[in-house]
Scaffold this active site. Structure first.
Site, PDB file in Angstrom:
ATOM      1  N   HIS A  30      19.554  29.852  82.831  1.00  0.00           N
ATOM      2  CA  HIS A  30      18.753  28.927  82.035  1.00  0.00           C
ATOM      3  C   HIS A  30      19.272  27.494  82.116  1.00  0.00           C
ATOM      4  O   HIS A  30      20.461  27.244  82.215  1.00  0.00           O
ATOM      5  CB  HIS A  30      18.710  29.382  80.574  1.00  0.00           C
ATOM      6  CG  HIS A  30      20.058  29.484  79.922  1.00  0.00           C
ATOM      7  ND1 HIS A  30      20.722  28.409  79.399  1.00  0.00           N
ATOM      8  CD2 HIS A  30      20.871  30.565  79.725  1.00  0.00           C
ATOM      9  CE1 HIS A  30      21.884  28.799  78.884  1.00  0.00           C
ATOM     10  NE2 HIS A  30      22.000  30.102  79.081  1.00  0.00           N
ATOM     11  N   ASP A  31      18.332  26.573  82.123  1.00  0.00           N
ATOM     12  CA  ASP A  31      18.604  25.128  82.089  1.00  0.00           C
ATOM     13  C   ASP A  31      19.280  24.605  83.351  1.00  0.00           C
ATOM     14  O   ASP A  31      19.792  23.480  83.350  1.00  0.00           O
ATOM     15  CB  ASP A  31      19.437  24.759  80.860  1.00  0.00           C
ATOM     16  CG  ASP A  31      18.765  25.186  79.561  1.00  0.00           C
ATOM     17  OD1 ASP A  31      17.695  24.641  79.259  1.00  0.00           O
ATOM     18  OD2 ASP A  31      19.300  26.079  78.871  1.00  0.00           O
TER      19      ASP A  31
ATOM     20  N   GLY B  78      24.290  29.276  83.023  1.00  0.00           N
ATOM     21  CA  GLY B  78      23.400  28.260  82.485  1.00  0.00           C
ATOM     22  C   GLY B  78      23.917  26.849  82.698  1.00  0.00           C
ATOM     23  O   GLY B  78      25.112  26.615  82.856  1.00  0.00           O
TER      24      GLY B  78
END
Length: 261
Positions: A123-124, A141
Site C-alpha cells: 500500500h501507498d 508499504g
C-alpha cells in the site's frame, strides 16, 4: 473501435468501466469502481479490484489480484485507490494493494513495469516506469521506486525506503535503507553496494563515458576511505559537470534512512 469482449463466466461489477478493446477471460473478476483503459487483457481467473484506474494495454495473468485492500491492521474500509499507466504486465499471483488514508490514499504505478510471478507491491507505494520486479520481489508499504530499476527475486524492501533510477538489487537482498540511483546492490555475507550498475546502464543506452564517470564516482563514495559527508563534498567538486553524479548526490543528501554502502 471494437467493444469490450467479455467471457460469459466473468464477473463484472455494474460500476466498472471498460474501454474499447478490453478482453476479459473466463472466471476473471472486475470489481467496483474499476476503470480499464483500451486494450487491457485479463486472462482467466485474473482479479482487479477498485477503486482503481488503469491505462491502456495492461495485461493481467491468471490468479493475480491487483487493487486489493491494503494489508494494514488499521485499514477499516476507507475509500482509497490504485492508479497505473500503460502496458504494465502483472504475472501469476502478483498482488498490488491500494493506498491507505494515512499514507496519502493512493498506490501509483507508471507504465511498462513488468511484475513477475508472486511479486508484491504494498500500500501507498509510488512506482515509476520500466521497472522489473523479479519473482517474489516484495515491497512493503510506502516504498518509492524510480525508473528502470531491477528488484531481484525474493528481495524484500523495507517500508519508506527509496530505490533510485537504474539501480539493480540482486536476488535475496534485504533492503532496509535507500538504494542510490545507478548502483548495484547484492547481498553476500552482508548487504552492501558493489558500485555502479554498469551492465544495466549500458543496456539502457548509457554511453561508455557516462558509465565510466559513474564508476569513478562510486569508487569515491565507497572505496576512498571517506565518510559520507566527505565523499559528497568530493563528488560535488570532482564531478560538477555530470548530471548523473549530481542526481546521485541529491539522492544521498535526501536519504532519511541512510544509504546502502
Amino acid at each position: 473501435m471494437s467493444t469490450a469482449a467479455i467471457h460469459p463466466s466473468a464477473l463484472i461489477a455494474a460500476s466498472a468501466k471498460l474501454a474499447p478493446g478490453v478482453r476479459v477471460g473466463a472466471f476473471a473478476v472486475v470489481g467496483d469502481d474499476v476503470e480499464l483503459g483500451e486494450d487491457c487483457l485479463l486472462y482467466p481467473h485474473a482479479v482487479v479490484y477498485g477503486p482503481a484506474k488503469f491505462g491502456a494495454a495492461n495485461v493481467f495473468h491468471p490468479f493475480c489480484v491487483v487493487g486489493g485492500d491494503p494489508q494494514d491492521y488499521t485499514f477499516a474500509g476507507e475509500l482509497t485507490q490504485l492508479t497505473t499507466g500503460d502496458k504494465n504486465i502483472f504475472r501469476e499471483y502478483v498482488t498490488v494493494s491500494r493506498g491507505t488514508t494515512k499514507g496519502g490514499g493512493v498506490t501509483r504505478l507508471g507504465s511498462e513495469n513488468f511484475l513477475l510471478a508472486y511479486s508484491h507491491i504494498g500500500h501507498d507505494c509510488q512506482i515509476g516506469s520500466n521497472n522489473l520486479f523479479v519473482n517474489a520481489a516484495t515491497l512493503a508499504g510506502h516504498v518509492t521506486v524510480e525508473d528502470f530499476t531491477t528488484i531481484g527475486a525474493l528481495s524484500p524492501v523495507h517500508q519508506f525506503c527509496r530505490i533510485g533510477r537504474y539501480a539493480y538489487v540482486g536476488a535475496s537482498t534485504v533492503i532496509t535503507q535507500d538504494v542510490p540511483p545507478f548502483s548495484r546492490i547484492v547481498t553476500e555475507r552482508e548487504t552492501k553496494s558493489f558500485g555502479a550498475n554498469s551492465i544495466g546502464l549500458e543496456r539502457r543506452g548509457f554511453s561508455p563515458e557516462r558509465v565510466k564517470t559513474l564508476q569513478r564516482a562510486f569508487r569515491t563514495l565507497l572505496r576512498a576511505k571517506l565518510n559520507t559527508s566527505q565523499a559528497l563534498a568530493a563528488l560535488r567538486s570532482d564531478f560538477a559537470e555530470s548530471d548523473d553524479v549530481r542526481e546521485l548526490v541529491k539522492f544521498i543528501e535526501t536519504a532519511q534512512r541512510g544509504i546502502v554502502k
